[in-house]
Motif scaffolding. Structure first.
Motif, PDB file in Angstrom:
ATOM      1  N   ILE A 240      73.745  52.810  89.008  1.00  0.00           N
ATOM      2  CA  ILE A 240      73.822  52.065  90.259  1.00  0.00           C
ATOM      3  C   ILE A 240      72.691  52.517  91.175  1.00  0.00           C
ATOM      4  N   PRO A 241      71.684  51.672  91.411  1.00  0.00           N
ATOM      5  CA  PRO A 241      70.618  52.039  92.347  1.00  0.00           C
ATOM      6  C   PRO A 241      71.162  52.092  93.778  1.00  0.00           C
ATOM      7  N   VAL A 242      70.764  53.099  94.523  1.00  0.00           N
ATOM      8  CA  VAL A 242      71.247  53.251  95.894  1.00  0.00           C
ATOM      9  C   VAL A 242      70.232  54.048  96.702  1.00  0.00           C
ATOM     10  N   ARG A 243      70.118  53.703  97.988  1.00  0.00           N
ATOM     11  CA  ARG A 243      69.243  54.492  98.856  1.00  0.00           C
ATOM     12  C   ARG A 243      69.825  55.897  99.017  1.00  0.00           C
ATOM     13  N   ALA A 244      68.955  56.880  99.088  1.00  0.00           N
ATOM     14  CA  ALA A 244      69.415  58.263  99.258  1.00  0.00           C
ATOM     15  C   ALA A 244      70.228  58.412 100.537  1.00  0.00           C
ATOM     16  N   ALA A 245      69.876  57.665 101.572  1.00  0.00           N
ATOM     17  CA  ALA A 245      70.592  57.749 102.848  1.00  0.00           C
ATOM     18  C   ALA A 245      72.012  57.215 102.742  1.00  0.00           C
ATOM     19  N   LEU A 246      72.290  56.415 101.707  1.00  0.00           N
ATOM     20  CA  LEU A 246      73.593  55.767 101.592  1.00  0.00           C
ATOM     21  C   LEU A 246      74.404  56.263 100.397  1.00  0.00           C
ATOM     22  N   VAL A 247      73.874  57.186  99.637  1.00  0.00           N
ATOM     23  CA  VAL A 247      74.559  57.600  98.408  1.00  0.00           C
ATOM     24  C   VAL A 247      75.923  58.216  98.711  1.00  0.00           C
ATOM     25  N   MET A 248      76.061  58.917  99.838  1.00  0.00           N
ATOM     26  CA  MET A 248      77.350  59.523 100.186  1.00  0.00           C
ATOM     27  C   MET A 248      78.433  58.450 100.350  1.00  0.00           C
ATOM     28  N   TYR A 249      78.071  57.332 100.994  1.00  0.00           N
ATOM     29  CA  TYR A 249      79.052  56.268 101.213  1.00  0.00           C
ATOM     30  C   TYR A 249      79.462  55.620  99.893  1.00  0.00           C
ATOM     31  N   LEU A 250      78.519  55.453  98.989  1.00  0.00           N
ATOM     32  CA  LEU A 250      78.843  54.886  97.684  1.00  0.00           C
ATOM     33  C   LEU A 250      79.780  55.809  96.921  1.00  0.00           C
ATOM     34  N   ILE A 251      79.523  57.105  96.967  1.00  0.00           N
ATOM     35  CA  ILE A 251      80.385  58.073  96.294  1.00  0.00           C
ATOM     36  C   ILE A 251      81.788  58.045  96.886  1.00  0.00           C
ATOM     37  N   GLN A 252      81.877  57.902  98.198  1.00  0.00           N
ATOM     38  CA  GLN A 252      83.190  57.824  98.838  1.00  0.00           C
ATOM     39  C   GLN A 252      83.926  56.549  98.437  1.00  0.00           C
ATOM     40  N   ARG A 253      83.232  55.421  98.371  1.00  0.00           N
ATOM     41  CA  ARG A 253      83.864  54.159  97.979  1.00  0.00           C
ATOM     42  C   ARG A 253      84.380  54.212  96.553  1.00  0.00           C
ATOM     43  N   LEU A 254      83.675  54.938  95.698  1.00  0.00           N
ATOM     44  CA  LEU A 254      84.103  55.088  94.309  1.00  0.00           C
ATOM     45  C   LEU A 254      85.143  56.206  94.153  1.00  0.00           C
ATOM     46  N   ARG A 255      85.483  56.829  95.268  1.00  0.00           N
ATOM     47  CA  ARG A 255      86.460  57.940  95.297  1.00  0.00           C
ATOM     48  C   ARG A 255      86.018  59.097  94.398  1.00  0.00           C
ATOM     49  N   LEU A 256      84.732  59.391  94.468  1.00  0.00           N
ATOM     50  CA  LEU A 256      84.180  60.471  93.667  1.00  0.00           C
ATOM     51  C   LEU A 256      83.803  61.681  94.525  1.00  0.00           C
ATOM     52  N   ASP A 257      84.271  61.674  95.775  1.00  0.00           N
ATOM     53  CA  ASP A 257      83.964  62.786  96.665  1.00  0.00           C
ATOM     54  C   ASP A 257      84.932  63.947  96.497  1.00  0.00           C
ATOM     55  N   HIS A 258      85.882  63.812  95.571  1.00  0.00           N
ATOM     56  CA  HIS A 258      86.750  64.937  95.217  1.00  0.00           C
ATOM     57  C   HIS A 258      87.124  64.795  93.742  1.00  0.00           C
ATOM     58  N   TYR A 259      87.583  65.880  93.154  1.00  0.00           N
ATOM     59  CA  TYR A 259      87.866  65.903  91.711  1.00  0.00           C
ATOM     60  C   TYR A 259      89.356  66.110  91.502  1.00  0.00           C
ATOM     61  N   ASP A 260      89.989  65.152  90.790  1.00  0.00           N
ATOM     62  CA  ASP A 260      91.421  65.248  90.531  1.00  0.00           C
ATOM     63  C   ASP A 260      91.720  66.119  89.320  1.00  0.00           C
ATOM     64  N   LYS A 261      92.882  66.737  89.356  1.00  0.00           N
ATOM     65  CA  LYS A 261      93.271  67.636  88.266  1.00  0.00           C
ATOM     66  C   LYS A 261      93.559  66.878  86.979  1.00  0.00           C
ATOM     67  N   THR A 262      94.057  65.667  87.085  1.00  0.00           N
ATOM     68  CA  THR A 262      94.398  64.888  85.889  1.00  0.00           C
ATOM     69  C   THR A 262      93.333  63.825  85.642  1.00  0.00           C
ATOM     70  N   PRO A 263      92.906  63.636  84.401  1.00  0.00           N
ATOM     71  CA  PRO A 263      91.871  62.644  84.103  1.00  0.00           C
ATOM     72  C   PRO A 263      92.315  61.220  84.402  1.00  0.00           C
ATOM     73  N   GLU A 264      93.622  60.937  84.272  1.00  0.00           N
ATOM     74  CA  GLU A 264      94.118  59.594  84.576  1.00  0.00           C
ATOM     75  C   GLU A 264      93.944  59.255  86.055  1.00  0.00           C
ATOM     76  N   ALA A 265      94.046  60.281  86.911  1.00  0.00           N
ATOM     77  CA  ALA A 265      93.828  60.058  88.336  1.00  0.00           C
ATOM     78  C   ALA A 265      92.342  59.993  88.658  1.00  0.00           C
ATOM     79  N   GLN A 266      91.542  60.792  87.983  1.00  0.00           N
ATOM     80  CA  GLN A 266      90.101  60.830  88.232  1.00  0.00           C
ATOM     81  C   GLN A 266      89.406  59.582  87.692  1.00  0.00           C
ATOM     82  N   GLN A 267      89.686  59.223  86.466  1.00  0.00           N
ATOM     83  CA  GLN A 267      89.153  58.043  85.766  1.00  0.00           C
ATOM     84  C   GLN A 267      87.647  58.103  85.521  1.00  0.00           C
TER      85      GLN A 267
END
Length: 283
Positions: A240-267
Motif C-alpha cells: 500500500i503506497p502511502v505518504r510518510a506523513a500519513l503512514v501512522m493514520y493508515l496503520i491505525q485504520r488497519l488496527r496495526l498500532d498494537h499487537y494482539d495475543k491471539t492470531p485470530e484477533a490480530q489477523q
C-alpha cells in the motif's frame, strides 16, 4: 449555449453516468428511475441522459425486458465509476432511501462514526491560506497544552484519516511541519502574510513509503489464505503506497498500532522488514 450552461450540463452528464455505472455494476440493473430519484430530474430529462450514455457506450448495457431495466453486458467496463463499493454506498446514503433503490430488498446500513462538528467559518480561512499560500494566526489546543494558545501556521493540505480531519501545516512555534486536528482550532483566524514554507519543503509529505501487510504467520495456512483474499494480496502480501506523513493514520485504520495475543484477533501484521523501515516515521 454559453460557457456556464455548458459546464453545468457536462457536470450533470458525468454525475448521471456515474449513477448508471454504479447501479449496473453493483445491482446488475439500472433504469431511469434511479436518475430521477437521485438527481431529481424529470422523466424526459432522465431518458435523455440515459440515451446519451447508451449512445456513447453502447457496448456496456443491454435491455432486459424481464427485469424492466438495462443490465451490464459481458464486455461492461466502467468509464466513470471507480469500481469501489464505497461509490455505490455513498449513492445510497445520499438518496436517503436506500431500501427503495435497491432491487435486492436487503436494506442498507451506513454506520456513522461520531465525527467532530467542524464549522465552515473555521475551514474557510484555512482553505484560503492553502489556496493563496498564506500564513494564519489561530487559536489551538492539544492534549499536551489543553489551554488555547495562538499558533501561526502555514497550511498546505486538509487530510481525512477516516475518523478525524487534520490540517497539514508548517508550525511557526516548532519550526517544523506537523498535523493539527481541525476540530481543535478555535477563534478568529488572522492572516499574517505569505506562507513561511510550502508543501514542496515538507519532507515527510513528499516521501512515499510502501506499507506491506501480510497475514499473521501464527494462523493456519487456510486462515492465511482467507485473509489474502480479503485484502487482495499477491504472493501473501499487499503493498500500500502511502505518504510518510500519513503512514501512522493508515496503520491505525488497519488496527496495526498494537499487537494482539491471539492470531485470530490480530489477523494481519506489517511485514517485519517493512516495519523497521516505517518505524522512523511513527511516534
Amino acid at each position: 449555449m454559453d460557457t456556464q450552461e455548458h459546464i453545468e450540463t457536462s457536470f450533470q452528464e458525468r454525475e448521471c453516468f456515474l449513477i448508471i455505472e454504479n447501479f449496473a455494476l453493483w445491482e446488475g440493473r439500472v433504469n431511469t428511475t434511479y436518475l430521477r430519484n437521485i438527481l431529481g430530474v424529470s422523466r424526459q430529462k432522465a431518458s435523455d441522459l440515459f440515451a446519451l450514455y447508451q449512445h456513447l457506450h453502447p457496448e456496456n448495457l443491454h435491455y432486459d425486458a424481464s427485469l424492466r431495466g438495462h443490465v451490464p453486458t459481458d464486455e461492461f467496463s466502467p468509464y466513470y465509476a471507480s469500481g469501489h463499493i464505497d461509490d455505490y454506498s455513498q449513492l445510497l446514503y445520499r438518496s436517503g432511501h436506500p431500501e427503495y433503490l435497491s432491487i435486492f430488498e436487503t436494506g442498507f446500513c451506513y454506520l456513522e462514526a461520531p465525527l467532530r462538528n467542524i464549522s465552515p467559518k473555521l475551514v474557510q480561512p484555512i482553505m484560503r491560506a492553502i489556496r493563496d499560500k498564506l500564513r494564519i494566526d489561530i487559536g489551538y489546543t492539544s492534549l499536551s497544552s489543553p489551554e488555547y494558545e495562538s499558533r501561526i501556521i502555514s497550511p498546505h493540505c486538509l487530510v481525512f484519516d477516516g475518523i478525524r480531519w487534520h490540517v497539514r501545516a508548517h508550525c511557526g512555534k516548532s519550526n517544523e511541519f506537523r498535523d493539527f486536528v481541525l476540530s481543535r482550532f478555535n477563534g478568529e483566524a488572522e492572516f499574517e502574510g505569505p506562507a513561511s514554507c510550502a508543501a514542496e519543503q515538507d519532507e515527510r509529505w513528499n516521501t512515499w513509503l510502501d506499507l506491506i501487510i501480510q497475514p499473521d504467520p501464527r494462523l493456519t495456512p487456510q486462515k492465511r489464505r482467507l485473509l489474502e483474499l480479503d485484502y487482495q494480496m499477491e504472493n501473501g502480501q499487499r503493498v500500500i503506497p502511502v505518504r510518510a506523513a500519513l503512514v501512522m493514520y493508515l496503520i491505525q485504520r488497519l488496527r496495526l498500532d498494537h499487537y494482539d495475543k491471539t492470531p485470530e484477533a490480530q489477523q494481519i501484521i506489517i511485514e517485519p522488514e517493512c516495519l523497521k523501515r516505517v518505524s522512523h516515521y511513527l511516534p
